[in-house]
Design a protein around this motif. Structure first.
Motif, PDB file in Angstrom:
ATOM      1  N   GLY A 103      13.576 -12.373  83.188  1.00 53.73           N
ATOM      2  CA  GLY A 103      13.817 -11.765  84.489  1.00 53.73           C
ATOM      3  C   GLY A 103      13.893 -12.779  85.623  1.00 53.73           C
ATOM      4  N   GLN A 133      12.256  -9.886  89.955  1.00 55.41           N
ATOM      5  CA  GLN A 133      11.892  -8.908  88.924  1.00 55.41           C
ATOM      6  C   GLN A 133      10.491  -9.170  88.383  1.00 55.41           C
ATOM      7  OE1 GLN A 133      15.344  -9.691  86.505  1.00 55.41           O
ATOM      8  NE2 GLN A 133      16.353  -7.772  87.088  1.00 55.41           N
ATOM      9  N   GLN A 134      10.123 -10.421  88.233  1.00 53.84           N
ATOM     10  CA  GLN A 134       8.767 -10.770  87.803  1.00 53.84           C
ATOM     11  C   GLN A 134       7.744 -10.311  88.832  1.00 53.84           C
ATOM     12  OE1 GLN A 134       8.672 -14.977  86.889  1.00 53.84           O
ATOM     13  NE2 GLN A 134      10.513 -14.847  85.635  1.00 53.84           N
ATOM     14  N   LEU A 153       7.185  -6.570  88.598  1.00 54.94           N
ATOM     15  CA  LEU A 153       6.289  -6.240  87.489  1.00 54.94           C
ATOM     16  C   LEU A 153       4.842  -6.548  87.858  1.00 54.94           C
ATOM     17  CD1 LEU A 153       5.727  -5.410  84.554  1.00 54.94           C
ATOM     18  CD2 LEU A 153       6.179  -7.771  83.883  1.00 54.94           C
ATOM     19  N   PHE A 208      12.282  -2.441  83.172  1.00 55.10           N
ATOM     20  CA  PHE A 208      12.376  -2.867  81.774  1.00 55.10           C
ATOM     21  C   PHE A 208      13.787  -2.677  81.220  1.00 55.10           C
ATOM     22  CE2 PHE A 208       7.685  -2.019  81.787  1.00 55.10           C
ATOM     23  CZ  PHE A 208       7.302  -3.321  81.492  1.00 55.10           C
ATOM     24  N   VAL A 214      16.473  -5.356  82.951  1.00 59.36           N
ATOM     25  CA  VAL A 214      16.293  -6.735  82.491  1.00 59.36           C
ATOM     26  C   VAL A 214      16.715  -6.883  81.026  1.00 59.36           C
ATOM     27  CG1 VAL A 214      14.627  -8.620  82.196  1.00 59.36           C
ATOM     28  CG2 VAL A 214      14.453  -7.110  84.165  1.00 59.36           C
ATOM     29  N   THR A 236       6.589  -6.856  78.651  1.00 60.77           N
ATOM     30  CA  THR A 236       6.202  -7.629  79.840  1.00 60.77           C
ATOM     31  C   THR A 236       6.587  -9.091  79.661  1.00 60.77           C
ATOM     32  OG1 THR A 236       3.963  -7.974  78.965  1.00 60.77           O
ATOM     33  CG2 THR A 236       4.296  -6.063  80.394  1.00 60.77           C
ATOM     34  N   ALA A 284      14.750  -5.552  78.442  1.00 57.90           N
ATOM     35  CA  ALA A 284      13.571  -5.550  77.572  1.00 57.90           C
ATOM     36  C   ALA A 284      13.607  -4.388  76.583  1.00 57.90           C
ATOM     37  CB  ALA A 284      12.297  -5.489  78.412  1.00 57.90           C
ATOM     38  N   ILE A 336      10.245  -9.798  80.488  1.00 57.88           N
ATOM     39  CA  ILE A 336      10.563  -9.887  81.917  1.00 57.88           C
ATOM     40  C   ILE A 336      10.154 -11.241  82.473  1.00 57.88           C
ATOM     41  CG2 ILE A 336       9.944  -8.982  84.203  1.00 57.88           C
ATOM     42  CD1 ILE A 336      10.036  -6.210  83.036  1.00 57.88           C
TER      43      ILE A 336
END
Length: 313
Positions: free
Chosen positions: A235, A239-240, A243, A263, A266, A228, A268, A231
């Motif tokens: 991100g 994108q944030q 999430l 995930f 981005v 998390t 992650a 991002i």
């Protein structure tokens, strides 16, 4: 309690025994009461952790509050059944904690350096409680730097699962080697950080049938992890926002797929795998540089490292 205990991994008593033997302890003097006490401490922590998270299952077994609430309903009991079930889980966890200390107190009284055993034990308990408190607090925040998340992982997992149990094993042997105690902390810290990050990764990819845990629990509980954090750091705003809409709510299968896609796109997932590898490489470097251990003495720690690197759940 019996079913929950039967399905545990026994990691903490195992690594304590490894360090006990590395410090010169023999099979004839294995401190079984201490090893049992360490595992009971973990069982107590799991019962309270499931209460905090309101988890329904643990190791494919009903959690205490779930079992108690179901039985209250079956018996058509009066009152606030959820509150009563939660209270019983809290008290049962406390009872298991008492059992743990009954085993450990005997060892502390009999050990040559009981003060070191006690100091290490209480340090373990203080750190895991602080780590759990930080874990709970982080669920209320929008985003935090990875350094704070890593500190949570260090206290709640690395020190609690690896570093302090190994140092406890050294203390139980009567050995007071500063080099060995330092090795236990440095090696255990890196191993534990890798172990926790692996778990966070498995939460995003592993099916419930393989792990005994529901997938995407961290997202549903608004847990802050490396993934998390990545991002929020790397991100885009869109994108944030995607999430943020997923955090803290039960996820449908479609939403789980959306989260995994997020995930992945981005970066992650890929960067999380790289960080896991880095932690393992650091642990291996620390083991290689432990010249005070013979090659034979290093083998059990190397085997543990390789096992954790290759685990799939």
């Amino acid at each position: 309690i019996k079913l929950l205990a039967e399905h545990g991994k026994r990691v903490r008593p195992y690594v304590a025994l490894l360090a006990f033997e590395a410090a010169g302890g023999t099979s004839a003097s294995t401190p079984w009461d201490a090893l049992i006490g360490i595992e009971l401490i973990h069982l107590f922590a799991l019962i309270h952790d499931d209460l905090i998270d309101q988890g329904a299952m643990r190791h494919n077994v009903e959690t205490i509050q779930t079992l108690v609430r179901r039985r209250l309903q079956e018996k058509d009991r009066h009152g606030d059944q959820k509150r009563v079930a939660d209270s019983q889980a809290l008290l049962i966890g406390d009872l298991v904690h008492v059992w743990a200390h009954k085993h450990l107190a005997q060892v502390i009284c009999e050990a040559k350096n009981g003060h070191q055993v006690a100091a290490t034990l209480f340090q373990l308990l203080e750190e895991v409680i602080m780590g759990q408190s930080l874990d709970v607090d982080l669920t209320t925040r929008a985003s935090e730097p990875y350094e704070l998340i890593e500190q949570k992982m260090l206290l709640k997992t690395a020190r609690y699962t690896f570093s302090r149990p190994m140092q406890l094993g050294v203390a139980l042997s009567g050995n007071q080697s500063v080099e060995l105690l330092r090795f236990c902390q440095e090696f255990g810290d890196q191993l534990g950080l890798a172990f926790q990050l692996q778990d966070d990764w498995f939460d995003l990819i592993a099916a419930e049938q393989r792990t005994g845990k529901s997938g995407f629990r961290d997202i549903e509980e608004a847990q802050q992890t490396f993934f998390t954090c990545f991002i929020y750091k790397e991100g885009t705003l869109a994108q944030q926002e995607r999430l943020a809409r997923l955090l803290g709510y039960p996820l449908s299968k479609e939403q789980q797929e959306e989260a995994y896609t997020l995930f992945t796109e981005v970066g992650a997932m890929k960067n999380g795998e790289r960080l896991i590898e880095k932690y393992f490489l650091d642990a291996e470097r620390i083991l290689t540089q432990a010249t005070f251990l013979s090659e034979e003495g290093k083998q059990p720690f190397q085997a543990l490292l390789q096992f954790l690197k290759s685990r799939s759940a």
